[in-house]
Design a protein around this motif. Structure first.
Motif, PDB file in Angstrom:
ATOM      1  N   THR A 149       1.711  -0.829   5.021  1.00 20.80           N
ATOM      2  CA  THR A 149       2.819   0.028   4.601  1.00 20.80           C
ATOM      3  C   THR A 149       3.501  -0.525   3.363  1.00 20.80           C
ATOM      4  O   THR A 149       3.776   0.215   2.411  1.00 20.80           O
ATOM      5  CB  THR A 149       3.841   0.179   5.748  1.00 20.80           C
ATOM      6  OG1 THR A 149       3.174   0.725   6.893  1.00 20.80           O
ATOM      7  CG2 THR A 149       4.989   1.084   5.347  1.00 20.80           C
ATOM      8  N   LEU A 150       3.761  -1.816   3.349  1.00 16.25           N
ATOM      9  CA  LEU A 150       4.401  -2.435   2.187  1.00 16.25           C
ATOM     10  C   LEU A 150       3.516  -2.352   0.949  1.00 16.25           C
ATOM     11  O   LEU A 150       3.997  -2.099  -0.161  1.00 16.25           O
ATOM     12  CB  LEU A 150       4.766  -3.894   2.491  1.00 16.25           C
ATOM     13  CG  LEU A 150       5.899  -4.090   3.500  1.00 16.25           C
ATOM     14  CD1 LEU A 150       6.076  -5.578   3.817  1.00 16.25           C
ATOM     15  CD2 LEU A 150       7.189  -3.496   2.983  1.00 16.25           C
ATOM     16  N   ALA A 151       2.221  -2.541   1.125  1.00 19.24           N
ATOM     17  CA  ALA A 151       1.293  -2.448  -0.002  1.00 19.24           C
ATOM     18  C   ALA A 151       1.271  -1.020  -0.557  1.00 19.24           C
ATOM     19  O   ALA A 151       1.262  -0.819  -1.774  1.00 19.24           O
ATOM     20  CB  ALA A 151      -0.107  -2.873   0.421  1.00 19.24           C
ATOM     21  N   THR A 152       1.282  -0.038   0.326  1.00 17.68           N
ATOM     22  CA  THR A 152       1.299   1.357  -0.105  1.00 17.68           C
ATOM     23  C   THR A 152       2.572   1.668  -0.876  1.00 17.68           C
ATOM     24  O   THR A 152       2.530   2.292  -1.942  1.00 17.68           O
ATOM     25  CB  THR A 152       1.175   2.300   1.109  1.00 17.68           C
ATOM     26  OG1 THR A 152      -0.043   2.010   1.791  1.00 17.68           O
ATOM     27  CG2 THR A 152       1.209   3.760   0.681  1.00 17.68           C
ATOM     28  N   LEU A 153       3.706   1.231  -0.367  1.00 13.19           N
ATOM     29  CA  LEU A 153       4.977   1.449  -1.058  1.00 13.19           C
ATOM     30  C   LEU A 153       4.978   0.775  -2.425  1.00 13.19           C
ATOM     31  O   LEU A 153       5.490   1.320  -3.406  1.00 13.19           O
ATOM     32  CB  LEU A 153       6.147   0.938  -0.219  1.00 13.19           C
ATOM     33  CG  LEU A 153       6.489   1.761   1.010  1.00 13.19           C
ATOM     34  CD1 LEU A 153       7.553   1.062   1.840  1.00 13.19           C
ATOM     35  CD2 LEU A 153       6.939   3.149   0.620  1.00 13.19           C
ATOM     36  N   PHE A 154       4.397  -0.407  -2.519  1.00 10.04           N
ATOM     37  CA  PHE A 154       4.330  -1.126  -3.795  1.00 10.04           C
ATOM     38  C   PHE A 154       3.521  -0.335  -4.813  1.00 10.04           C
ATOM     39  O   PHE A 154       3.939  -0.137  -5.953  1.00 10.04           O
ATOM     40  CB  PHE A 154       3.719  -2.511  -3.588  1.00 10.04           C
ATOM     41  CG  PHE A 154       3.500  -3.253  -4.885  1.00 10.04           C
ATOM     42  CD1 PHE A 154       4.563  -3.831  -5.548  1.00 10.04           C
ATOM     43  CD2 PHE A 154       2.233  -3.350  -5.428  1.00 10.04           C
ATOM     44  CE1 PHE A 154       4.374  -4.495  -6.741  1.00 10.04           C
ATOM     45  CE2 PHE A 154       2.024  -4.015  -6.624  1.00 10.04           C
ATOM     46  CZ  PHE A 154       3.099  -4.600  -7.282  1.00 10.04           C
ATOM     47  N   PHE A 155       2.347   0.149  -4.404  1.00 11.61           N
ATOM     48  CA  PHE A 155       1.489   0.879  -5.343  1.00 11.61           C
ATOM     49  C   PHE A 155       2.063   2.237  -5.705  1.00 11.61           C
ATOM     50  O   PHE A 155       1.934   2.682  -6.836  1.00 11.61           O
ATOM     51  CB  PHE A 155       0.065   1.017  -4.794  1.00 11.61           C
ATOM     52  CG  PHE A 155      -0.690  -0.280  -4.854  1.00 11.61           C
ATOM     53  CD1 PHE A 155      -0.953  -0.886  -6.060  1.00 11.61           C
ATOM     54  CD2 PHE A 155      -1.104  -0.901  -3.695  1.00 11.61           C
ATOM     55  CE1 PHE A 155      -1.636  -2.092  -6.129  1.00 11.61           C
ATOM     56  CE2 PHE A 155      -1.789  -2.108  -3.744  1.00 11.61           C
ATOM     57  CZ  PHE A 155      -2.057  -2.700  -4.967  1.00 11.61           C
ATOM     58  N   VAL A 156       2.706   2.916  -4.775  1.00 12.16           N
ATOM     59  CA  VAL A 156       3.338   4.193  -5.072  1.00 12.16           C
ATOM     60  C   VAL A 156       4.492   3.968  -6.044  1.00 12.16           C
ATOM     61  O   VAL A 156       4.685   4.719  -6.990  1.00 12.16           O
ATOM     62  CB  VAL A 156       3.829   4.887  -3.782  1.00 12.16           C
ATOM     63  CG1 VAL A 156       4.731   6.059  -4.095  1.00 12.16           C
ATOM     64  CG2 VAL A 156       2.642   5.336  -2.949  1.00 12.16           C
ATOM     65  N   GLY A 157       5.248   2.921  -5.850  1.00  8.58           N
ATOM     66  CA  GLY A 157       6.362   2.593  -6.738  1.00  8.58           C
ATOM     67  C   GLY A 157       5.915   2.243  -8.138  1.00  8.58           C
ATOM     68  O   GLY A 157       6.672   2.366  -9.088  1.00  8.58           O
ATOM     69  N   CYS A 158       4.680   1.813  -8.313  1.00  4.39           N
ATOM     70  CA  CYS A 158       4.176   1.423  -9.629  1.00  4.39           C
ATOM     71  C   CYS A 158       3.884   2.612 -10.523  1.00  4.39           C
ATOM     72  O   CYS A 158       3.628   2.438 -11.705  1.00  4.39           O
ATOM     73  CB  CYS A 158       2.906   0.580  -9.483  1.00  4.39           C
ATOM     74  SG  CYS A 158       3.223  -1.061  -8.846  1.00  4.39           S
ATOM     75  N   THR A 159       3.904   3.820  -9.982  1.00  2.00           N
ATOM     76  CA  THR A 159       3.593   4.982 -10.810  1.00  2.00           C
ATOM     77  C   THR A 159       4.818   5.468 -11.583  1.00  2.00           C
ATOM     78  O   THR A 159       4.675   6.279 -12.476  1.00  2.00           O
ATOM     79  CB  THR A 159       3.029   6.132  -9.966  1.00  2.00           C
ATOM     80  OG1 THR A 159       4.006   6.551  -9.024  1.00  2.00           O
ATOM     81  CG2 THR A 159       1.753   5.716  -9.266  1.00  2.00           C
ATOM     82  N   ALA A 160       6.007   5.011 -11.254  1.00  2.00           N
ATOM     83  CA  ALA A 160       7.216   5.458 -11.943  1.00  2.00           C
ATOM     84  C   ALA A 160       7.584   4.471 -13.046  1.00  2.00           C
ATOM     85  O   ALA A 160       7.418   3.270 -12.903  1.00  2.00           O
ATOM     86  CB  ALA A 160       8.371   5.586 -10.961  1.00  2.00           C
TER      87      ALA A 160
END
Length: 132
Positions: A11-22
């Motif tokens: 979950t944390l890894a997913t949030l990190f990668f999703v956050g990298c798109t902004a």
């Protein structure tokens, strides 16, 4: 417990990668009009260069008023709209609107691809101006 840890890490890894798109919205402010001739460019020269530059990259460029061109880029289900203001000496590119690019007005962030599109538009305008 091991399963919980793995789910937490995923979950944390997913949030990190999703956050990298902004990324912060990229605007071009008061770029100098540089031409390859001894005389200065006219406002019509700059207008033509901006329209040609945008069109060559797939932007739909429409003059909305003297010194103002709206550019719309549609890629798949993503739409970016910018305003290019210009005169004979300088031009600016500013964000107007978007669809499906996760624009966050509170943080002034947008999908990082938008910034690349605007940077490419800016480079293309500079190339067109240099050919005047």
């Amino acid at each position: 417990m091991k399963k919980f840890t793995m789910v937490l890490v995923a979950t944390l890894a997913t949030l990190f990668f999703v956050g990298c798109t902004a990324a912060p919205v990229y605007n071009v402010n008061n770029n100098t009009v540089s031409v390859n001739r001894t005389s200065k460019a006219t406002i019509k020269d700059v207008e033509k260069a901006i329209i040609q530059a945008g069109g060559s990259l797939g932007w739909v460029m429409k003059k909305t008023a003297e010194g103002k061109i709206q550019g719309v880029l549609t890629l798949r289900k993503h739409v970016a709209t910018v305003l290019v203001t210009y005169n004979a000496n300088e031009y600016s590119i500013t964000y107007l609107d978007s669809s499906n690019l996760d624009y966050n007005p509170a943080e002034n962030t947008i999908h990082k691809n938008y910034n690349g599109w605007v940077q490419n538009l800016n480079k293309s305008i500079q190339v067109q101006l240099s050919m005047l």
